[in-house]
Design a protein around this motif. Structure first.
Motif, PDB file in Angstrom:
ATOM      1  N   VAL A 287     -33.428 -16.097 -12.275  1.00 54.16           N
ATOM      2  CA  VAL A 287     -32.708 -16.572 -13.451  1.00 54.16           C
ATOM      3  C   VAL A 287     -33.298 -15.860 -14.662  1.00 54.16           C
ATOM      4  O   VAL A 287     -34.512 -15.936 -14.901  1.00 54.16           O
ATOM      5  N   ASN A 288     -32.456 -15.143 -15.393  1.00 52.89           N
ATOM      6  CA  ASN A 288     -32.988 -14.319 -16.481  1.00 52.89           C
ATOM      7  C   ASN A 288     -32.405 -14.671 -17.844  1.00 52.89           C
ATOM      8  O   ASN A 288     -32.524 -13.894 -18.782  1.00 52.89           O
ATOM      9  N   ASP A 289     -31.781 -15.862 -17.966  1.00 49.18           N
ATOM     10  CA  ASP A 289     -31.194 -16.214 -19.262  1.00 49.18           C
ATOM     11  C   ASP A 289     -32.145 -17.016 -20.141  1.00 49.18           C
ATOM     12  O   ASP A 289     -31.763 -17.521 -21.192  1.00 49.18           O
ATOM     13  N   GLY A 290     -33.399 -17.141 -19.708  1.00 47.41           N
ATOM     14  CA  GLY A 290     -34.385 -17.822 -20.552  1.00 47.41           C
ATOM     15  C   GLY A 290     -34.321 -19.336 -20.479  1.00 47.41           C
ATOM     16  O   GLY A 290     -35.059 -20.016 -21.184  1.00 47.41           O
ATOM     17  N   LEU A 291     -33.432 -19.855 -19.664  1.00 45.26           N
ATOM     18  CA  LEU A 291     -33.273 -21.315 -19.589  1.00 45.26           C
ATOM     19  C   LEU A 291     -33.791 -21.849 -18.263  1.00 45.26           C
ATOM     20  O   LEU A 291     -33.730 -21.174 -17.233  1.00 45.26           O
ATOM     21  N   GLU A 292     -34.285 -23.086 -18.289  1.00 48.49           N
ATOM     22  CA  GLU A 292     -34.728 -23.722 -17.055  1.00 48.49           C
ATOM     23  C   GLU A 292     -33.525 -24.024 -16.164  1.00 48.49           C
ATOM     24  O   GLU A 292     -32.393 -24.067 -16.614  1.00 48.49           O
ATOM     25  N   GLY A 293     -33.785 -24.259 -14.884  1.00 48.63           N
ATOM     26  CA  GLY A 293     -32.694 -24.548 -13.953  1.00 48.63           C
ATOM     27  C   GLY A 293     -31.881 -23.294 -13.658  1.00 48.63           C
ATOM     28  O   GLY A 293     -32.320 -22.178 -13.940  1.00 48.63           O
ATOM     29  N   PHE A 294     -30.699 -23.496 -13.060  1.00 46.63           N
ATOM     30  CA  PHE A 294     -29.867 -22.340 -12.735  1.00 46.63           C
ATOM     31  C   PHE A 294     -28.396 -22.716 -12.858  1.00 46.63           C
ATOM     32  O   PHE A 294     -28.040 -23.890 -12.717  1.00 46.63           O
ATOM     33  N   PRO A 295     -27.538 -21.719 -13.160  1.00 48.23           N
ATOM     34  CA  PRO A 295     -26.111 -22.016 -13.330  1.00 48.23           C
ATOM     35  C   PRO A 295     -25.514 -22.616 -12.059  1.00 48.23           C
ATOM     36  O   PRO A 295     -25.848 -22.194 -10.950  1.00 48.23           O
ATOM     37  N   ALA A 296     -24.632 -23.601 -12.226  1.00 43.22           N
ATOM     38  CA  ALA A 296     -24.055 -24.303 -11.075  1.00 43.22           C
ATOM     39  C   ALA A 296     -23.276 -23.347 -10.181  1.00 43.22           C
ATOM     40  O   ALA A 296     -23.173 -23.578  -8.975  1.00 43.22           O
ATOM     41  N   ASP A 297     -22.767 -22.244 -10.748  1.00 42.00           N
ATOM     42  CA  ASP A 297     -21.975 -21.350  -9.892  1.00 42.00           C
ATOM     43  C   ASP A 297     -22.854 -20.462  -8.990  1.00 42.00           C
ATOM     44  O   ASP A 297     -22.344 -19.627  -8.256  1.00 42.00           O
ATOM     45  N   TYR A 298     -24.162 -20.670  -9.018  1.00 43.34           N
ATOM     46  CA  TYR A 298     -25.024 -19.995  -8.034  1.00 43.34           C
ATOM     47  C   TYR A 298     -24.814 -20.598  -6.640  1.00 43.34           C
ATOM     48  O   TYR A 298     -25.133 -19.974  -5.645  1.00 43.34           O
ATOM     49  N   LEU A 299     -24.309 -21.833  -6.594  1.00 38.75           N
ATOM     50  CA  LEU A 299     -24.026 -22.421  -5.290  1.00 38.75           C
ATOM     51  C   LEU A 299     -22.850 -21.681  -4.655  1.00 38.75           C
ATOM     52  O   LEU A 299     -22.064 -21.051  -5.339  1.00 38.75           O
ATOM     53  N   GLY A 300     -22.765 -21.796  -3.339  1.00 36.27           N
ATOM     54  CA  GLY A 300     -21.755 -21.021  -2.627  1.00 36.27           C
ATOM     55  C   GLY A 300     -22.398 -19.728  -2.154  1.00 36.27           C
ATOM     56  O   GLY A 300     -23.616 -19.654  -1.999  1.00 36.27           O
ATOM     57  N   ASN A 301     -21.594 -18.728  -1.915  1.00 39.01           N
ATOM     58  CA  ASN A 301     -22.108 -17.461  -1.389  1.00 39.01           C
ATOM     59  C   ASN A 301     -22.193 -16.449  -2.515  1.00 39.01           C
ATOM     60  O   ASN A 301     -21.208 -16.100  -3.143  1.00 39.01           O
ATOM     61  N   ARG A 302     -23.417 -15.995  -2.785  1.00 39.65           N
ATOM     62  CA  ARG A 302     -23.641 -15.087  -3.907  1.00 39.65           C
ATOM     63  C   ARG A 302     -24.596 -14.008  -3.431  1.00 39.65           C
ATOM     64  O   ARG A 302     -25.704 -14.317  -3.021  1.00 39.65           O
ATOM     65  N   ASN A 303     -24.174 -12.787  -3.432  1.00 41.58           N
ATOM     66  CA  ASN A 303     -24.995 -11.645  -2.988  1.00 41.58           C
ATOM     67  C   ASN A 303     -25.627 -11.884  -1.617  1.00 41.58           C
ATOM     68  O   ASN A 303     -26.782 -11.551  -1.397  1.00 41.58           O
ATOM     69  N   GLY A 304     -24.882 -12.507  -0.739  1.00 48.96           N
ATOM     70  CA  GLY A 304     -25.402 -12.704   0.617  1.00 48.96           C
ATOM     71  C   GLY A 304     -26.324 -13.906   0.760  1.00 48.96           C
ATOM     72  O   GLY A 304     -26.850 -14.153   1.835  1.00 48.96           O
ATOM     73  N   VAL A 305     -26.551 -14.645  -0.317  1.00 49.32           N
ATOM     74  CA  VAL A 305     -27.359 -15.863  -0.236  1.00 49.32           C
ATOM     75  C   VAL A 305     -26.425 -17.054  -0.416  1.00 49.32           C
ATOM     76  O   VAL A 305     -25.759 -17.184  -1.439  1.00 49.32           O
ATOM     77  N   GLU A 306     -26.376 -17.898   0.619  1.00 51.46           N
ATOM     78  CA  GLU A 306     -25.528 -19.084   0.533  1.00 51.46           C
ATOM     79  C   GLU A 306     -26.389 -20.286   0.191  1.00 51.46           C
ATOM     80  O   GLU A 306     -27.416 -20.507   0.829  1.00 51.46           O
ATOM     81  N   MET A 307     -25.955 -21.050  -0.794  1.00 53.30           N
ATOM     82  CA  MET A 307     -26.714 -22.242  -1.177  1.00 53.30           C
ATOM     83  C   MET A 307     -25.784 -23.434  -1.284  1.00 53.30           C
ATOM     84  O   MET A 307     -24.641 -23.319  -1.713  1.00 53.30           O
ATOM     85  N   LYS A 308     -26.317 -24.590  -0.867  1.00 49.57           N
ATOM     86  CA  LYS A 308     -25.590 -25.833  -1.041  1.00 49.57           C
ATOM     87  C   LYS A 308     -26.608 -26.935  -1.296  1.00 49.57           C
ATOM     88  O   LYS A 308     -27.805 -26.764  -1.044  1.00 49.57           O
ATOM     89  N   VAL A 309     -26.105 -28.060  -1.815  1.00 49.88           N
ATOM     90  CA  VAL A 309     -26.973 -29.203  -2.072  1.00 49.88           C
ATOM     91  C   VAL A 309     -26.535 -30.327  -1.153  1.00 49.88           C
ATOM     92  O   VAL A 309     -25.373 -30.731  -1.177  1.00 49.88           O
ATOM     93  N   VAL A 310     -27.441 -30.789  -0.299  1.00 54.24           N
ATOM     94  CA  VAL A 310     -27.140 -31.897   0.600  1.00 54.24           C
ATOM     95  C   VAL A 310     -28.232 -32.949   0.420  1.00 54.24           C
ATOM     96  O   VAL A 310     -29.418 -32.608   0.444  1.00 54.24           O
ATOM     97  N   ASP A 311     -27.827 -34.191   0.244  1.00 53.49           N
ATOM     98  CA  ASP A 311     -28.774 -35.286  -0.004  1.00 53.49           C
ATOM     99  C   ASP A 311     -29.743 -34.926  -1.129  1.00 53.49           C
ATOM    100  O   ASP A 311     -30.939 -35.242  -1.073  1.00 53.49           O
TER     101      ASP A 311
END
Lengths: 460, 81
Positions: A287-311
């Motif tokens: 994350v390079n925008d200087g802000l904590e956390g990460f944009p919600a649209d990072y979830l899903g498939n992005r550059n070959g990395v798939e992320m999801k939130v479960v429980d």
């Protein structure tokens, strides 16, 4: 697969090695002609196909041994410096170790390991070796108690994020890290230095922070990484002045807004980014925008990395994750669909996800679950606070209460302590549920940081 | 500062933080009537432990939690130094 398709570290070191070096507090080793030199006394051929334990007292020889062994050994197990030697026998059995590379050969005489190779400097001349196989890289988790888990990686998985980012722009970077390169976070930086055509400046646990920073400046370090705890310590030390890296990277712990802002203020001309990675899940994202956390649209498939939130926890599937836990009673590393459960709890607010804490780090306050990191993030936002740790304390009335240890920024007038305490409590009451507000705030001079660079949480 | 004034001061400080309006603190005021909830009492006991070095409610297994402000103060006064 034919061996010609396998890239080992040596295959990234073939061309244009001029001016590159790997150094620690004592030695500088030029990477020029590194492929025709040996740290193993020329005994690399004996280690072909072996399962090698890399147990050295310093990072420099460890790094040089990794360059030689990758593509030759069947597997190599990297031992971090704080490894409890009482666990060695179990690790040797679980990893099927049949050779050890060490700088203390006497300690291995009479051990069950048949092949003992001594790593030594200065390097000696040798015939360049050719890559024979894809070596399995075994790393240890940094958990606090019990035998660490062995996590299996390939070089391809370890370098997935580095290759995806492409070569560094501009002049070759000089990388440094506060981590040890035998841990995932540090290894990432070592591999970056090798693959990016750059140099590497290693840390030294016996060196004072001021001396370390002076060395970083002398060696022209341009890119540097560490945990938020490492960075807070640097900011507190006052040693950051005159050090001006181009890129400052945080990983390994939650990078809250306070530490990101603190680094931006200390290094106004640097890019400051935080990366999400773990030994098991590999590198997730930066994350390079200087802000904590990460944009919600990072979830899903992005550059070959798939992320999801479960429980509530972040799950990752990619070619960069480890492929297995290794050992007789090893648990499955991924779920049936190939996702690694990071154990990191995230919470969505607006169009961003924020890290709340570790699932295993929850403290119990009167029957309610509390993440200490969430409290620390609020405390750390006070301008006079550099670092804090929230924890639980037994209470005869509610079972448990939250208490916090706080380090004030350097140069804060101690006479202001009461005023600052009241302000911190006021902020906590405004932003946190009442059971999360610290009952007691103590001002302390230092907080323990583990050898892995993370805030020590002994009560969690 | 006497033990009693330390206790009373801590009660007032926490009341201020918790935005609790205290009635007059007489010895026979029941703790319930102070307006403190269990969290406020937990904070009070923790702070007094840091200040005085004792937690009279954890030391003694069978100590009943006091009913009045006077009982509460005496719990601290009666701890052997």
């Amino acid at each position: 697969m034919s061996p010609r398709e396998i890239f080992a570290l040596r295959d990234h070191l073939g061309a244009e090695l001029k001016g590159r070096a790997i150094s620690d507090a004592h030695d500088v080793v030029s990477l020029t002609d590194i492929l025709s030199q040996t740290v193993l006394g020329g005994r690399l051929p004996e280690l072909s196909g072996c399962a090698v334990l890399l147990k050295l007292s310093d990072q420099l020889r460890s790094g040089l041994a990794m360059i030689e062994l990758d593509g030759i050994a069947r597997r190599m197990l990297l031992c971090p410096p704080d490894l409890n030697t009482a666990h060695l026998d179990a690790l040797i059995a679980d990893a099927g170790i049949d050779a050890v590379v060490t700088d203390e050969p006497d300690r291995w005489a009479g051990s069950g390991v048949s092949l003992v190779v001594t790593a030594q400097l200065p390097l000696q001349a040798t015939a360049p070796a050719r890559t024979e196989r894809a070596t399995e890289w075994l790393m240890l988790t940094s958990g606090t108690s019990g035998v660490p888990k062995i996590v299996g990686h390939t070089l391809e998985a370890l370098t997935g994020a580095i290759v995806a980012e492409g070569p560094a722009r501009g002049s070759a970077p000089v990388w440094a890290t506060f981590y040890d390169i035998r841990r995932y976070g540090g290894l990432q930086i070592f591999l970056r230095a090798i693959l990016s055509g750059g140099s590497m400046v290693l840390s030294d646990p016996h060196e004072a922070l001021g001396d370390h920073v002076a060395r970083l400046k002398t060696r022209g370090v341009s890119h540097i990484s560490g945990t938020p705890s490492h960075w807070r310590k640097l900011l507190m030390s006052g040693s950051a002045a005159q050090f001006a890296p181009a890129y400052v990277r945080l990983s390994g712990e939650i990078a809250d807004q306070a530490v990101l802002d603190g680094l931006k203020a200390a290094f106004p001309n640097s890019s400051v980014g935080h990366a999400y990675a773990s030994t098991e899940a590999g590198v997730g994202f930066a994350v390079n925008d200087g802000l904590e956390g990460f944009p919600a649209d990072y979830l899903g498939n992005r550059n070959g990395v798939e992320m999801k939130v479960v429980d509530g926890s972040l799950r990752i599937r990619s070619t960069r994750t480890a492929h297995a836990y290794v050992g007789r009673s090893a648990a499955a590393l991924t779920d049936d669909d190939g996702f690694v459960d990071s154990g990191d709890i995230v919470e969505r607010r607006g169009d961003r996800y924020y890290f709340v804490g570790r699932r295993g780090g929850i403290i119990n306050i009167g029957g309610l679950k509390v993440h200490p990191e969430e409290i620390e993030a609020v405390i750390n936002r006070h301008p006079d606070v550099r670092m804090s740790r929230a924890k639980s304390r037994k209470s005869p009335i509610t079972g448990g209460i939250v208490v916090a240890d706080v380090i004030l920024t350097e140069g804060t007038d101690p006479a202001r302590a009461k005023e600052i305490r009241d302000q911190i409590l006021e902020r906590c009451r405004a932003q946190l549920a009442s059971h999360k507000v610290p009952a007691v705030i103590r001002f302390v001079e230092a907080l323990d940081v583990t050898p892995a660079g993370k805030l020590a949480r002994t009560d969690a | 500062m006497s033990v009693r004034s330390k206790v009373i001061e801590a009660i007032r400080q926490i009341a201020k933080e918790q935005k609790v309006t205290l009635p007059e603190l007489s010895d026979d005021l029941s703790l319930h009537e102070t307006g403190f909830d269990s969290l406020a009492f937990a904070i009070l006991v923790a702070r007094l432990e840091d200040d005085t070095g004792v937690d009279p409610f954890t030391i003694s297994e069978d100590a009943a939690f006091p009913a009045t402000v006077g009982d509460f103060v005496r719990a601290y006064e009666n701890v052997p130094a």
